[in-house]
Structure formats: structure tokens, C-alpha cells
Design a protein around this motif. Structure first.
Motif, PDB file in Angstrom:
ATOM      1  N   ILE A 157      28.734  38.424  36.748  1.00  0.00           N
ATOM      2  CA  ILE A 157      28.184  39.757  36.989  1.00  0.00           C
ATOM      3  C   ILE A 157      27.492  39.723  38.343  1.00  0.00           C
ATOM      4  O   ILE A 157      26.573  38.927  38.558  1.00  0.00           O
ATOM      5  N   HIS A 209      34.356  47.125  35.673  1.00  0.00           N
ATOM      6  CA  HIS A 209      34.485  45.976  34.783  1.00  0.00           C
ATOM      7  C   HIS A 209      35.937  45.527  34.641  1.00  0.00           C
ATOM      8  O   HIS A 209      36.860  46.308  34.846  1.00  0.00           O
ATOM      9  N   SER A 226      31.935  41.940  36.142  1.00  0.00           N
ATOM     10  CA  SER A 226      31.268  43.230  36.265  1.00  0.00           C
ATOM     11  C   SER A 226      30.550  43.339  37.606  1.00  0.00           C
ATOM     12  O   SER A 226      30.038  42.341  38.132  1.00  0.00           O
ATOM     13  N   ASP A 231      24.749  45.058  33.165  1.00  0.00           N
ATOM     14  CA  ASP A 231      25.340  43.982  32.371  1.00  0.00           C
ATOM     15  C   ASP A 231      24.613  42.653  32.543  1.00  0.00           C
ATOM     16  O   ASP A 231      24.900  41.691  31.827  1.00  0.00           O
ATOM     17  N   LEU A 306      31.118  40.245  25.926  1.00  0.00           N
ATOM     18  CA  LEU A 306      30.562  41.282  26.793  1.00  0.00           C
ATOM     19  C   LEU A 306      31.552  42.437  26.989  1.00  0.00           C
ATOM     20  O   LEU A 306      31.136  43.555  27.291  1.00  0.00           O
TER      21      LEU A 306
END
Length: 311
Positions: A157, A209, A226, A231, A306
Motif C-alpha cells: 500500500i 486497487h 493499493s 488501506d 484485504l
């Protein structure tokens, strides 16, 4: 070694300038249509700079004809231009060092292979995770038990503001999408560690994403990428803008640090004749091209935890 650099105003260009300097190279000429390139002064204040490609092209040609040829062209331009700029470097009689992703599609790799044969020059890619000490150590452990199939979870992320979608990076035709733009070096790392990719399933794919499941010769991988700060785990919210996590058989592999020097190590490897060429690049390009184009799979147990919140 004498270098020209394309894409001098980009985010990644300073790492290339530093790598050139730390390997005793000389940046002779640089190009970018954007003139916010004051960073050059920190490394090579005498480098010629151009905002028009035609004048940059003419300058490189003049250097060649008077016997001051460039040895390497470093390509740091937007992803969709890498192919053309690599070709320019080869046609200019130089070897090329290209940022990842080298190209967006496997057939572009084929074309560059033909250009290498015609020109007799080479293209090298920055695949810095292959040089990360933690990844090298992990590879040695995996090779000790070559028959074992590992279970892997990969999360990456990296927060990006609203500018991201307005820039070329938010255009899938120019960046290749989230999986290509921020993930290609992770797919290369997975292939480097676990062998050939045998299966590619995508559960999630949108402008912020991407998530899916990959089977390699020696691993089953659930992955999630992401550019949305929401996130980030609560433990790093407000403290860090980037979170990387890879677990192998439930064990966390720490490789958050050690990234800043890997471009210099990549240049050293190339200069010693051990750089990563088109054959090493192709598998990860095939993976990201498939991720971009294949139909989304239904929600399943193979989906990364996730990803499930968005399915």
C-alpha cells in the motif's frame, strides 16, 4: 561512462543521477518536457538539458559524430514511452538502463529483442528487489527445500493523493494500471524466488486497487496492491505513507528498508556485466499484461483478505 538521461523531472530520476555519480559516471545530457529539474545541480550541474526531444536527439547525434558518444541512455520517462525511448538509445549506439516496467506488453519485449540484434547493443532493467539482501537470503532458504510449495501473502500500500489519477499514472493506457505501475517489481521478485508462473487469477481491479492469486512453481500467492491511504494498517496510519508486507508460510519477511541504495547497486551490477536483460524482464511483463486484460474471477478463498472488503 558517459550517460544521457530521459525523464529528468520524474520521481525516480534522482536515484538514477545518484547511481551514475556513485559509480563514477558522467551525466552529459538530459531531457524532459518539464523544466523542474533543479535536482541536476546536486549531481551534474554541467549537464546539458533539453525540453524538446528533437533538440536532444540532435545533440546526441552531434556527440556521436564528433567522437564523444554516449555509453548509456537511462530511461526514466512515463511507462508507455519506455519502449520508444529504449529504441532511441539503441539507435544512438548506446546501451540502455530502463526503469520498470520496461514495457507494458510482452510483444514490446519481442520488438526490443529484435532491436538488440540489429544494433548489437543491450537493454537492462532496474529490478532492484533481486539485489535486496533480505530477498537474496530468502531465495537461498527456498532453494534448500526445492520441492516445497510455499504459501505467500503479499500486501503493498503506497498512498497517493488526488494528483495521481489526474497524471499519466492514473491512465491505464499510459501506466498500465495499479498492478503494473506499483507492482511489477514485486511480480518479478516472486518469479525470482519461486520460479515460473503457472496460474494468474484476478479478483479486484480498479483505479485504486488490484488483488488476485498467483501460482508459481514453488508458491501459492495471494496479493493486494493499493494507492489508497485508507488501506494502511491502523498501526502506521498518520505515521507512514507506505506499507509493505510479505509473509512466507506465515513468517513475515522484513524488507521495508534498504531500498534507497539499490539503484546504485543495480548500476554497479550492469557495469560489471551482470545486469538484468530482456529475458529476465519478460515473465513479470507477461504477468502484468494478463492482470490488465483477463476477466475478473468471482470471490473465493484464494482472494487476499484485504481484497475481500472490495468484492
Amino acid at each position: 561512462m558517459r550517460y544521457a538521461l530521459i525523464g529528468a523531472a520524474g520521481y525516480i530520476a534522482p536515484r538514477h543521477m545518484r547511481a551514475i555519480k556513485e559509480t563514477d559516471g558522467q551525466l552529459v545530457s538530459a531531457f524532459d518536457p518539464n523544466d523542474s529539474v533543479g535536482i541536476i545541480d546536486s549531481h551534474f550541474p554541467d549537464a546539458r538539458f533539453f525540453t524538446e526531444f528533437e533538440r536532444f536527439d540532435r545533440h546526441i547525434d552531434k556527440l556521436n559524430r564528433r567522437g564523444d558518444a554516449i555509453n548509456f541512455v537511462s530511461v526514466c520517462s512515463p511507462n508507455y514511452l519506455h519502449d520508444a525511448h529504449c529504441r532511441f538509445g539503441l539507435r544512438s549506439g548506446a546501451d540502455v538502463i530502463c526503469e520498470k516496467p520496461m514495457v507494458l506488453n510482452p510483444w514490446n519485449v519481442d520488438g526490443l529483442c529484435e532491436m538488440e540484434e540489429v544494433t548489437g547493443r543491450r537493454i537492462y532493467s532496474i529490478l532492484q528487489l533481486r539485489l535486496h539482501p533480505a530477498i537474496i537470503s530468502l531465495k537461498k532458504k527456498i532453494e534448500q527445500d526445492a520441492d516445497k510449495i510455499h504459501d505467500v501473502d503479499l500486501s503493498y500500500i503506497t498512498s497517493r493523493g488526488r494528483w495521481y489519477q489526474v497524471s499519466w499514472k492514473g491512465d491505464v493506457h499510459k501506466s498500465g494500471g495499479v498492478a503494473t505501475n506499483i507492482g511489477v517489481h514485486f511480480y518479478d521478485m516472486l518469479g525470482f524466488l519461486f520460479g515460473k508462473c503457472l496460474r494468474n487469477v484476478v479478483h479486484l481491479r480498479n483505479e485504486h486497487h488490484a488483488g488476485g492469486y498467483l501460482e508459481f512453481k514453488r508458491a501459492r500467492v495471494r496479493w493486494f496492491l493499493s494507492v489508497d491511504s485508507r488501506d494502511l494498517p491502523e498501526s502506521v496510519q498518520g505515521k507512514l505513507s507506505t506499507y509493505r508486507s510479505i509473509t512466507v508460510d506465515g513468517r513475515e519477511i522484513e524488507f521495508s528498508g534498504g531500498f534507497t541504495d539499490l539503484h546504485t547497486e543495480s548500476y554497479r551490477s550492469i557495469l560489471s556485466g551482470e545486469g538484468f536483460g530482456l529475458d529476465q524482464v519478460r515473465p513479470s511483463i507477461e504477468i502484468v499484461s494478463q492482470i490488465r486484460d483477463i476477466s475478473l474471477a468471482p470471490k473465493s478463498e484464494d482472494a487476499h483478505f484485504l481484497s475481500r472488503r472490495y468484492l
